[in-house]
Design a protein around this motif. Structure first.
Motif, mmCIF file in Angstrom:
data_model
loop_
_atom_site.group_PDB
_atom_site.id
_atom_site.type_symbol
_atom_site.label_atom_id
_atom_site.label_comp_id
_atom_site.label_asym_id
_atom_site.label_seq_id
_atom_site.Cartn_x
_atom_site.Cartn_y
_atom_site.Cartn_z
ATOM 1 N N UNK A 19 0.847 -1.187 0.000
ATOM 2 C CA UNK A 19 0.000 0.000 0.000
ATOM 3 C C UNK A 19 0.881 1.235 0.000
ATOM 4 N N UNK A 20 0.539 2.194 -0.833
ATOM 5 C CA UNK A 20 1.142 3.515 -0.750
ATOM 6 C C UNK A 20 0.243 4.409 0.086
ATOM 7 N N UNK A 21 0.823 5.070 1.088
ATOM 8 C CA UNK A 21 0.026 5.875 2.010
ATOM 9 C C UNK A 21 0.737 7.186 2.291
ATOM 10 N N UNK A 22 -0.020 8.270 2.276
ATOM 11 C CA UNK A 22 0.565 9.577 2.534
ATOM 12 C C UNK A 22 -0.332 10.438 3.398
ATOM 13 N N UNK A 23 0.242 11.512 3.903
ATOM 14 C CA UNK A 23 -0.513 12.442 4.734
ATOM 15 C C UNK A 23 0.164 13.806 4.703
ATOM 16 N N UNK A 24 -0.665 14.849 4.632
ATOM 17 C CA UNK A 24 -0.202 16.226 4.805
ATOM 18 C C UNK A 24 -1.015 16.804 5.957
ATOM 19 N N UNK A 25 -0.339 17.204 7.030
ATOM 20 C CA UNK A 25 -1.034 17.638 8.244
ATOM 21 C C UNK A 25 -0.388 18.894 8.802
#
Length: 265
Positions: A73-79
């Protein structure tokens, strides 16, 4: 008659499914993490009440490959950094995922702002490139080279803030009052390396993270980690206060009316 798989499951089957999901093994990911200081006013502008800015206007990006059993799985986040009643944590604006299955639980259970997207983490010797892309635009890209190992941090506890809601059937407001969720994550790191490089933000009307420019790069690393998470509803929030922010969750076609930030190329 053969079993009809859309039919109701028995109580025993429901219990077995819950038991199996509670015994998941540690799942490790390899990814790039970047933290930078941005404009304080920009952070304050994206935080729905009752979230408030912290003492430092930070943005955090995670771009990871997750070794899920059966498929990667490719997973990202901008927070952005946020606080609620004295608890400091992070408020994710967008969480690109490469599989539909990863969206469902996060959005429906926790209220995570997950969207389908492209997630890239590449390493060729010391050279590293990681990116989050949607609609053909790599709106966040990290480029650099590994410059050395870092000491492993102690296991840590982090909090993410989510808003869980259901848009109203008639298209006006919400069906029920939204709730604020605290998601508590326990994180362990088994490898950590420093990256010397930079973060590039590109203009995208659907993922306008370019409005949170990199003023000072605080941290840039490549690591291997595992996390678990537990969520809880901490309070119901004002529907009127949250309504102006729900476009953050969706690819709102009205965002085409929003111009790019002043001074952008």
């Amino acid at each position: 008659m053969a079993r009809i798989r859309y039919g109701a499951r028995t109580a025993a089957e429901i219990t077995a499914a819950r038991t199996a999901s509670s015994r998941l093994p540690e799942i490790w990911s390899t990814g790039v993490a970047a933290v930078w200081e941005t404009d304080p006013d920009a952070v304050a502008a994206v935080l729905p009440p009752p979230l408030e800015p912290t003492g430092r206007p930070l943005v955090r990006v995670n771009i990871s490959k997750v070794e899920l059993p059966g498929y990667p799985l490719g997973a990202g986040s901008v927070a952005v950094a946020a606080a609620h009643h004295g608890i400091e944590g992070w408020y994710p604006l967008v969480m690109p995922m490469t599989h539909e299955r990863a969206l469902t639980g996060g959005r429906e259970v926790f209220g995570e702002p997950k969207k389908l997207g492209e997630v890239t983490v590449e390493r060729d010797g010391p050279v590293v490139r990681a990116a989050l892309a949607r609609h053909g635009i790599a709106f966040v890209e990290v480029r650099g080279a590994v410059s050395g190992p870092l000491p492993l941090p102690e296991p840590s506890r982090k909090t993410d803030f989510y808003f869980k809601f259901l848009p109203a059937v008639d298209g006006s407001g919400f069906d029920l009052d939204p709730v604020l969720v605290h998601c508590l994550r326990h994180e362990k790191v088994r490898r950590l390396e420093r990256i010397t490089g930079d973060v590039v933000l590109r203009e995208s009307m659907y993922d306008p993270v370019a409005d949170l420019p990199v003023r000072t790069l605080v941290d840039l690393t490549l690591g291997e980690k595992t996390t678990d998470q537990q969520g809880r509803v901490v309070e119901r929030v004002s529907a009127a206060s949250l309504l102006p922010y729900i476009h953050q969750r969706y690819d709102d076609p009205q965002q085409i009316l929003d111009g790019p930030p002043q001074g952008s190329a």
